[in-house]
Write a protein that holds these residues in place. Structure first.
Motif, PDB file in Angstrom:
ATOM      1  N   HIS A 143     -16.471  23.138 -12.817  1.00 23.41           N
ATOM      2  CA  HIS A 143     -16.839  22.005 -13.363  1.00 23.41           C
ATOM      3  C   HIS A 143     -17.778  22.406 -14.705  1.00 23.41           C
ATOM      4  CE1 HIS A 143     -20.914  21.445 -11.877  1.00 23.41           C
ATOM      5  NE2 HIS A 143     -20.502  21.972 -10.870  1.00 23.41           N
ATOM      6  N   ASP A 155     -24.662  26.645 -12.041  1.00 25.54           N
ATOM      7  CA  ASP A 155     -23.949  25.437 -11.688  1.00 25.54           C
ATOM      8  C   ASP A 155     -23.679  24.627 -12.837  1.00 25.54           C
ATOM      9  OD1 ASP A 155     -23.064  23.392 -10.204  1.00 25.54           O
ATOM     10  OD2 ASP A 155     -25.012  22.610  -9.608  1.00 25.54           O
ATOM     11  N   ASP A 156     -22.430  24.792 -13.466  1.00 26.97           N
ATOM     12  CA  ASP A 156     -21.272  25.793 -13.030  1.00 26.97           C
ATOM     13  C   ASP A 156     -20.894  26.544 -14.377  1.00 26.97           C
ATOM     14  OD1 ASP A 156     -19.579  27.037 -11.337  1.00 26.97           O
ATOM     15  OD2 ASP A 156     -17.963  25.317 -11.375  1.00 26.97           O
ATOM     16  N   GLU A 188     -18.457  16.230 -12.034  1.00 25.49           N
ATOM     17  CA  GLU A 188     -18.629  16.983 -10.623  1.00 25.49           C
ATOM     18  C   GLU A 188     -19.920  16.343 -10.057  1.00 25.49           C
ATOM     19  OE1 GLU A 188     -19.552  19.359  -7.268  1.00 25.49           O
ATOM     20  OE2 GLU A 188     -20.738  19.079  -9.179  1.00 25.49           O
ATOM     21  N   GLU A 189     -21.076  16.690 -10.702  1.00 26.35           N
ATOM     22  CA  GLU A 189     -22.415  16.179 -10.462  1.00 26.35           C
ATOM     23  C   GLU A 189     -22.677  14.797 -10.153  1.00 26.35           C
ATOM     24  OE1 GLU A 189     -24.247  18.547  -9.279  1.00 26.35           O
ATOM     25  OE2 GLU A 189     -23.708  20.286 -10.715  1.00 26.35           O
ATOM     26  N   GLU A 215     -18.251  27.702  -7.809  1.00 26.79           N
ATOM     27  CA  GLU A 215     -19.389  27.276  -7.722  1.00 26.79           C
ATOM     28  C   GLU A 215     -20.715  27.874  -7.604  1.00 26.79           C
ATOM     29  OE1 GLU A 215     -20.914  24.333  -8.088  1.00 26.79           O
ATOM     30  OE2 GLU A 215     -19.565  22.816  -8.433  1.00 26.79           O
TER      31      GLU A 215
END
Ligand SMILES: [Zn+2]
Length: 787
Positions: A143, A155-156, A188-189, A215
């Motif tokens: 992501h 991340d990431d 994603e977050e 990840e």
């Protein structure tokens, strides 16, 4: 013992005087086991980084780092301007490799998490490397959105550049049979939004045979293959063939299934795709904080990601991906060099065999009079007492540490900057405590009996995992199996006959338990930080229990040396941890500050999620701010927050426009448009009235969930959050059962704090960073309406 027997034993060893011989044996055991623990930890390191001048067909972390620097200049959450900069960079890099990238832009809905309903505009980035034959494709995923406070290097970003550098290396090598799809997910977050959008709407999702997701939850450590899809037998077999430097075990797979954590792979997996998930997890203070930057990243972790990505894509890119499921395997890596795997059914037979052999040996010992029932009972008790004492005392001391060491607040995700010192202190304490318990029990119970209790505990755990967590059986079966031989020898011989051959067998038998447990301690500690310390303590007691015969030899010259030295080391390390300065520029202090404007009341506040102000936040909050709930900004929680009146910033309030309103049989259908004139990054929409929501859509998409199709559980404070709202606004349709006017509230959130005339400058000193709370260091404007 006769003279003949003595001379037939190994003479030079036996010839030294007893005390000196005991000292030599004692020291040798400690050094041997210590070295092997060190070796096990060393093998846990990720592979060496490969520089930018490496051959084009190799994955080079050096080349990937150049790209990583470009995309981690600033935090880039969904809805931020920097997010679009990163998007455009990735699209350019794909084009530079000769592929035509595409953008999947759509409204996505998280159907999984309860509480706040998460939706948003996502822009997934895709590229497809054509294979030479028709068939299923390999999907690589990372992501590209970051956490609001983080630069997103690990991340990431590391996952993103892993995909880019893999694409480059694949182009440099010979073509693969299967297509390879590169998917850079968005949001994603914010709630796995991009993964939902891909699986529910993108035509390529039907072409996927296998997916690999990359990840991170930290900034260093080995990249662990920690999660697989169901029915992983075939996947694990092929993974074992292809992965260089594998770090993986089926215990992680079992544990991860029990934890509430999600990544993009959760969505792919739940919708039927076969896949593997990779993450490095050491360096917890970097997780979702400003320390998630390139300078904190261990380049070797990036290399480890890449070595998997390239090798697995080349391997699976040439396999037939039509049949990818087979019954689950039990698997574990042997010091990161080789993956051992076998079917779960075998694991059960193996466990049954070990249990039968162990019970047979106990019966043998009882019959020969070397064991007795009272001794066995006390022996079982000794290990339980050690475990409870170690878990209890470490937890108690940890609470004290958390009070004294302010860096250990929750914004560092269960870590402190000095976590490793505390970990070593707790390990020494656990060794010391267990040694004390065994010295005391050894007054009443023979070494033979004391040896059996832990073996029985291990057997019970082996049987429990066999029933409940089959993937974890290996952890108990193999160490127990290796311990059977020395146990048999101990029961067979008389006590005075301890000799060099037994010593060697004892040392070799200890290797499996150390090799399997040491990396596991490290991983549990990396994953859970100090909060997981009691688990480490209990597992360490179990490990020490298996080594009772070894510890008995170590204690022979003087039984108080080991417990005394361990406790002393523990206390010294604890003091070092507590007395060190807690914060400096390299270990900045996390804190929290946000600005909130209530457009209806015409008031504004500075607010904080911290327990008390520090020297910087006190400039806004004063040194003794009020603490109470903030319903205008956080409507669904009654948690009190620090707050102080602030000047009014000239910010346009968000707007809810009623486009249509119909009533039918007590059901009202409202069509609303939500806008943020100041183009904030996140909109949060509350229904303040207690109403039953029958149906809702956002931009025409039905908001349902994987479990509760009608959303009837959200009768109290129905909350919808929208990430990255477009300029034209967000269209929401709600059907509610109500007879009264409907009260709604809309809050828009932008990242960063407003610079206000007359207010203190919002620049922080460099030894402070925003805490990892997502709405921290943000500006909120709240406005309510009645329809
Ligand atoms: Zn992530």
């Amino acid at each position: 013992m006769t003279m003949a027997q003595i001379t037939s034993s190994v003479t030079p060893y036996i010839a030294v005087p007893t005390f000196r011989r005991d000292v030599i044996v004692s020291v040798a055991i400690v050094i041997f086991l210590g070295l092997f623990v060190w070796l096990s930890l060393r093998c846990s390191n990720p592979p060496t980084a490969i520089g930018p001048d490496a051959a084009p067909s190799l994955f080079s972390s050096g080349r990937a780092l150049v790209q990583l620097r470009s995309i981690t200049q600033r935090p880039h959450p969904v809805g931020s301007l920097e997010h679009d900069v990163v998007r455009d960079y990735i699209l350019r890099e794909i084009s530079a490799e000769g592929l035509t990238p595409s953008v999947q832009r759509t409204t996505a809905v998280n159907r999984r998490w309860g509480g706040i309903l998460r939706t948003g505009t996502v822009q997934n980035l895709l590229a497809r490397l054509e294979g030479t034959e028709p068939g299923k494709a390999v999907l690589l995923v990372a992501h590209y959105d970051s956490w609001p406070q983080a630069f997103g290097a690990s991340d990431d970003g590391a996952g993103v550049v892993t995909l880019l550098e893999t694409l480059r290396a694949l182009k440099a090598g010979s073509p693969l049979k299967n297509d390879v799809i590169f998917l850079f997910t968005d949001g994603e977050e914010s709630g796995l939004l991009g993964a939902y959008a891909f699986m529910e709407e993108h035509p390529w999702s039907a072409d996927v045979g296998v997916v690999f997701n990359f990840e991170a939850r930290g900034s260093r450590g080995p990249s662990i293959m920690f999660e697989t899809s169901e029915q992983n037998g075939w996947l694990i077999r092929e993974f074992a063939k292809a992965a260089p430097h594998p770090v993986s075990h089926s215990l992680a797979y079992e544990l991860y299934k029990l934890l509430p954590n999600d990544t993009d792979l959760t969505i792919f997996r739940n919708r039927g795709l076969a896949g593997l998930n990779f993450a490095y997890i050491d360096g917890l203070p970097s997780y979702h904080t400003q320390l998630d930057s390139v300078s904190e990243l261990d380049e070797r972790s990036l290399q480890h990601h890449g070595s998997y990505a390239l090798a697995l894509t080349r391997h699976f890119g040439n396999l037939d991906l039509r049949e990818v499921q087979a019954p689950d395997n039990v698997y574990f890596d042997l010091l990161s060099t080789k993956l051992i795997y076998y079917p779960v059914s075998w694991a059960r037979w193996l466990s049954a065999m070990v249990a039968i052999l162990l019970i047979g040996l106990v019966v043998f010992g009882l019959r020969r009079g070397r064991l007795n029932l009272q001794g066995l009972a006390l022996s079982v008790l000794a290990l339980a007492v050690s475990g409870i004492a170690a878990a209890g005392l470490t937890t108690l001391i940890l609470r004290m540490v958390y009070r004294l060491d302010y860096s250990s607040n929750t914004s560092l995700e269960g870590g402190t900057y000095h976590s490793n010192i505390y970990l070593l202190s707790f390990i020494a304490l656990t060794i010391g405590l267990t040694a004390v318990v065994y010295v005391l029990f050894s007054r009443k119970v023979s070494v033979e009996n004391l040896t059996v209790g832990p073996l029985l505990w291990w057997m019970i755990l082996m049987i429990l995992t066999w029933v409940y967590l089959p993937g974890a059986t290996y952890l108990f079966t193999w160490p127990l199996l290796f311990m059977l031989t020395p146990f048999w020898l101990i029961l067979k011989r008389r006590r005075s006959q301890h000799s060099l051959d037994l010593l060697i067998i004892l040392l070799i038998s200890a290797l499996p338990v150390v090799a399997l447990m040491t990396p596991l301690f490290y991983q549990i500690f990396s994953g859970f930080g100090l909060n997981g310390i009691w688990v480490v303590a209990v597992l360490l007691v179990l490990l020490l229990g298996l080594l009772v015969p070894h510890l008995a030899l170590v204690a022979r010259p003087n039984k108080w040396v080991l417990p005394g030295a361990s406790v002393l080391v523990s206390v010294v390390l604890l003091l070092i941890g507590i007395l060190r300065p807690h914060f400096d520029a390299a270990h900045p202090k996390p804190n929290s500050l946000f600005y909130g404007l209530d457009a209806n009341a015409g008031t504004a506040i500075w607010g904080s999620f911290d327990d008390e102000p520090d020297e910087w936040t006190a400039r806004f909050l004063s040194s003794r701010p009020e603490s109470r709930p903030l319903p205008a900004f956080f409507a669904i929680t009654s948690t009190p927050y620090l707050q102080m009146t602030a000047p009014i910033a000239p910010l346009d309030a968000p707007n809810v426009e009623l486009l249509d309103d119909k009533s039918n049989n007590g059901v009202r259908t409202l069509h609303l448009r939500l806008t943020s004139p100041r183009r904030a990054s996140v909109l949060t929409f509350f229904l303040d009235s207690k109403v039953e929501v029958l149906r809702a859509t956002v931009n025409g998409k039905l908001i349902d969930s994987d479990n509760t199709p009608a959303l009837k559980s959200f009768t109290n404070n129905w909350v919808l959050r929208y990430f990255g709202p477009p300029a034209e606004g967000v269209y929401v349709n709600v059907e509610v059962k109500t007879s009264e006017p409907l009260k709604v509230r809309l809050i828009d959130l932008s990242y960063g704090l407003p610079q206000l005339p007359g207010a203190p400058a919002t620049d922080r000193p460099d030894y402070m960073i925003p805490a990892s709370t997502s709405s921290n260091h943000s500006t909120l404007v709240s406005r309510s309406f009645t329809f």
